[in-house]
Design an enzyme around this catalytic site. Sequence first.
Site, PDB file in Angstrom:
ATOM      1  N   GLU A 154       6.760   1.187  15.512  1.00 28.11           N
ATOM      2  CA  GLU A 154       7.748   1.833  15.029  1.00 28.11           C
ATOM      3  C   GLU A 154       7.640   3.377  14.982  1.00 28.11           C
ATOM      4  O   GLU A 154       6.705   4.001  15.412  1.00 28.11           O
ATOM      5  CB  GLU A 154       7.541   1.679  13.365  1.00 28.11           C
TER       6      GLU A 154
ATOM      7  N   CYS B 176      -3.720   0.907   6.453  1.00 30.82           N
ATOM      8  CA  CYS B 176      -3.901   0.028   7.903  1.00 30.82           C
ATOM      9  C   CYS B 176      -4.760   0.709   8.773  1.00 30.82           C
ATOM     10  O   CYS B 176      -5.596   0.279   9.431  1.00 30.82           O
ATOM     11  CB  CYS B 176      -2.678  -0.539   8.348  1.00 30.82           C
TER      12      CYS B 176
ATOM     13  N   ASN C   5       0.808  -1.172  -0.077  1.00 30.24           N
ATOM     14  CA  ASN C   5       0.119   0.033   0.143  1.00 30.24           C
ATOM     15  C   ASN C   5       0.746   1.248  -0.118  1.00 30.24           C
ATOM     16  O   ASN C   5       0.494   2.071  -0.541  1.00 30.24           O
ATOM     17  CB  ASN C   5      -1.029  -0.097   1.309  1.00 30.24           C
TER      18      ASN C   5
ATOM     19  N   GLU D 171       3.774  -4.999  12.318  1.00 25.55           N
ATOM     20  CA  GLU D 171       2.901  -3.872  12.100  1.00 25.55           C
ATOM     21  C   GLU D 171       1.800  -4.342  11.273  1.00 25.55           C
ATOM     22  O   GLU D 171       1.947  -4.528   9.959  1.00 25.55           O
ATOM     23  CB  GLU D 171       3.315  -2.495  11.472  1.00 25.55           C
TER      24      GLU D 171
HETATM   25  P1  NAD Z   1       0.895  -9.583   3.244  1.00 24.82           P
HETATM   26  O1  NAD Z   1       0.909  -9.983   4.642  1.00 24.82           O
HETATM   27  O2  NAD Z   1       0.006 -10.565   2.254  1.00 24.82           O
HETATM   28  O3  NAD Z   1       2.134  -9.298   2.617  1.00 24.82           O
HETATM   29  C1  NAD Z   1       3.232  -8.529   3.337  1.00 24.82           C
HETATM   30  C2  NAD Z   1       4.471  -9.143   2.865  1.00 24.82           C
HETATM   31  O4  NAD Z   1       4.809 -10.313   3.564  1.00 24.82           O
HETATM   32  C3  NAD Z   1       4.824  -9.145   1.372  1.00 24.82           C
HETATM   33  O5  NAD Z   1       6.070  -8.492   1.137  1.00 24.82           O
HETATM   34  C4  NAD Z   1       4.606 -10.729   1.128  1.00 24.82           C
HETATM   35  O6  NAD Z   1       5.363 -11.112  -0.009  1.00 24.82           O
HETATM   36  C5  NAD Z   1       5.212 -11.134   2.346  1.00 24.82           C
HETATM   37  N1  NAD Z   1       4.958 -12.462   2.996  1.00 24.82           N
HETATM   38  C6  NAD Z   1       3.651 -13.092   2.777  1.00 24.82           C
HETATM   39  N2  NAD Z   1       3.619 -14.115   3.390  1.00 24.82           N
HETATM   40  C7  NAD Z   1       4.793 -14.314   4.087  1.00 24.82           C
HETATM   41  C8  NAD Z   1       5.460 -15.404   5.140  1.00 24.82           C
HETATM   42  N3  NAD Z   1       4.898 -16.351   5.364  1.00 24.82           N
HETATM   43  N4  NAD Z   1       6.676 -14.989   5.453  1.00 24.82           N
HETATM   44  C9  NAD Z   1       7.326 -13.855   5.182  1.00 24.82           C
HETATM   45  N5  NAD Z   1       7.095 -13.024   4.498  1.00 24.82           N
HETATM   46  C10 NAD Z   1       5.664 -13.304   3.682  1.00 24.82           C
HETATM   47  O7  NAD Z   1       0.082  -8.007   3.355  1.00 24.82           O
HETATM   48  P2  NAD Z   1      -0.272  -7.276   2.098  1.00 24.82           P
HETATM   49  O8  NAD Z   1      -1.698  -7.772   1.623  1.00 24.82           O
HETATM   50  O9  NAD Z   1       0.786  -6.977   1.227  1.00 24.82           O
HETATM   51  O10 NAD Z   1      -0.645  -5.675   2.892  1.00 24.82           O
HETATM   52  C11 NAD Z   1      -1.866  -5.537   3.355  1.00 24.82           C
HETATM   53  C12 NAD Z   1      -1.974  -5.689   4.844  1.00 24.82           C
HETATM   54  O11 NAD Z   1      -0.803  -4.900   5.625  1.00 24.82           O
HETATM   55  C13 NAD Z   1      -3.346  -5.061   5.504  1.00 24.82           C
HETATM   56  O12 NAD Z   1      -3.828  -6.017   6.431  1.00 24.82           O
HETATM   57  C14 NAD Z   1      -2.872  -3.624   6.146  1.00 24.82           C
HETATM   58  O13 NAD Z   1      -3.684  -3.395   7.190  1.00 24.82           O
HETATM   59  C15 NAD Z   1      -1.512  -4.095   6.776  1.00 24.82           C
HETATM   60  N6  NAD Z   1      -0.732  -2.971   6.837  1.00 24.82           N
HETATM   61  C16 NAD Z   1      -0.392  -2.508   8.178  1.00 24.82           C
HETATM   62  C17 NAD Z   1       0.290  -1.300   8.443  1.00 24.82           C
HETATM   63  C18 NAD Z   1       0.864  -0.949   9.757  1.00 24.82           C
HETATM   64  O14 NAD Z   1       1.589  -0.268   9.867  1.00 24.82           O
HETATM   65  N7  NAD Z   1       0.132  -1.737  10.599  1.00 24.82           N
HETATM   66  C19 NAD Z   1       0.698  -0.721   7.435  1.00 24.82           C
HETATM   67  C20 NAD Z   1       0.474  -0.882   5.978  1.00 24.82           C
HETATM   68  C21 NAD Z   1      -0.579  -2.169   5.660  1.00 24.82           C
END
Ligand code: NAD
Length: 468
Positions: free
Chosen positions: A448, A274, A144, A240
């Site tokens: 963070e 998020c 995002n 996060e």
């Molecule tokens: P995701 O968890 O699908 O993927 C995030 C990252 O993790 C990607 O780089 C992905 O390749 C990697 N990944 C996936 N499976 C993995 C594993 N088993 N081991 C290690 N790495 C792995 O998330 P997304 O769909 O890319 O992002 C959306 C989510 O992120 C939403 O839930 C959003 O709320 C959250 N988000 C949180 C924050 C925060 O600061 N709290 C900020 C932005 C987004």
Amino acid sequence: MSDVSMIIGGERRAAPSTFGVVNPATGAVHADAPDCSRQQLDEAFDAAAKAFVDWRKDEGARRAALREAAARLAAAADRIGPVLTAEQGKPLKAATMEPYAASMWLKYFADLEIGREVIQDDKRAYAEVVRRPLGVVAAITPWNFPIVLSAWKIGPALLAGNTMVLKPSPYTPRSTLLMGEILAEVLPPGVLNVVSGGDELGRWMTAHPTPRKISFTGSVATGKHIAAAAAPDLKRVTLELGGNDPAILLDDVDPAAITEKLFRGAFDNNGQICSAIKRLYVPEAIHDDVVDALAARAAAVKVGDGMDPATELGPVQNRPQFERVSGLVADALASGAKAATGGAPLDGPGYFFQPTILTGAAEGTRIVDEEQFGPALPVIAYRDLDDVVARANATTFGLSGSVWSTDPDRAAAVAEQLECGTAWVNTHVALGPHQPFGGFKWSGLGVENGPWGLAGFTEIQVQYRAKN
Ligand code: NAD
């Protein structure tokens, strides 16, 4: 071969193979990215471990390098912006702002003090608490805000003396790879390595013996996998994760005066934040006025390709997310909710969805209970304030929330009751590098930003000198 490279040990590296990157405005592959091999990941961790030996020694050099990195990022905003829009979908203006925001974060950390505290100075001893770097950090980011969220990790991790291997989401790898190429011009080789690949590459990173810390931003489900993967080696983790933020309006608000702020709190970045407003609780007496104002605002939005200067909201970032948002809205409508505006995908190629305001959905409906992460907002009427606070808190999420009133003290007294990492009054998604950002419950572990975020990239060491 991809036109953007990984950075390993300061060098631009192609991978044995590449993978396609989709432009969500068309739904078609528009470019590709290197698919890092296992051997290349080993090389990246080796390079980071070697660079750590010297990087940890000179705090002044680290601060200077971070300042230079900040300047380079800001100077490259016009190069990074279009690459980000093409893969992420967000309007070019917002995409071009990301490198500037990232630059601001790096500058903040370049100047942040790394605290030392004297805890004893008496006839028995002189004792200080100091902060030591952890070593190599594995950083994993979502799609995002690829550039900003990378900077949230790079700034504090590198300032503290750690080195890093960074992996962006496979949906948005190219802007981060370009950022890596730019930063490689000013950081010593091995200090920041950038690799790209699928989720499997993330799993290799978390299982790898070299990193001492995993800094992760992404979904709750992946966060739990990462916590489990880190446990056998007791790697430190900062997570996060997702949110399902409530915004609660009190009965004295003027709907017209807050419509724009509410709309942006829920729909900026197409709702893919998020800490966006994901549930809006409104007193019954003003429910219809708030819905009408928000629906009028949402209906007037120009949705389109982020490269079109008139576009306010781009497409949903990827097909699974587009299907998820479509499914959650369809489920709500099938359960009796009504769309005050929107309610369906837009025609044509690309993952475009109508900005949607829903009424009549409440707890027990998936779009209220789960994180929608897209351009659809349920507005929920309430009668009793204590009851609505309890409903706002009755979730496994706890990232942030907000309370709105013409009397900020009254709103603050309610905001204090929210079980979440950030409780805003009369705003939502107001973030800065000095604010610790993190979630209660399943929304995360650790924080963070600010000195608290910096501390997460260190180990505490007591330096104790006996005096006879
Ligand atoms: P995701 O968890 O699908 O993927 C995030 C990252 O993790 C990607 O780089 C992905 O390749 C990697 N990944 C996936 N499976 C993995 C594993 N088993 N081991 C290690 N790495 C792995 O998330 P997304 O769909 O890319 O992002 C959306 C989510 O992120 C939403 O839930 C959003 O709320 C959250 N988000 C949180 C924050 C925060 O600061 N709290 C900020 C932005 C987004």
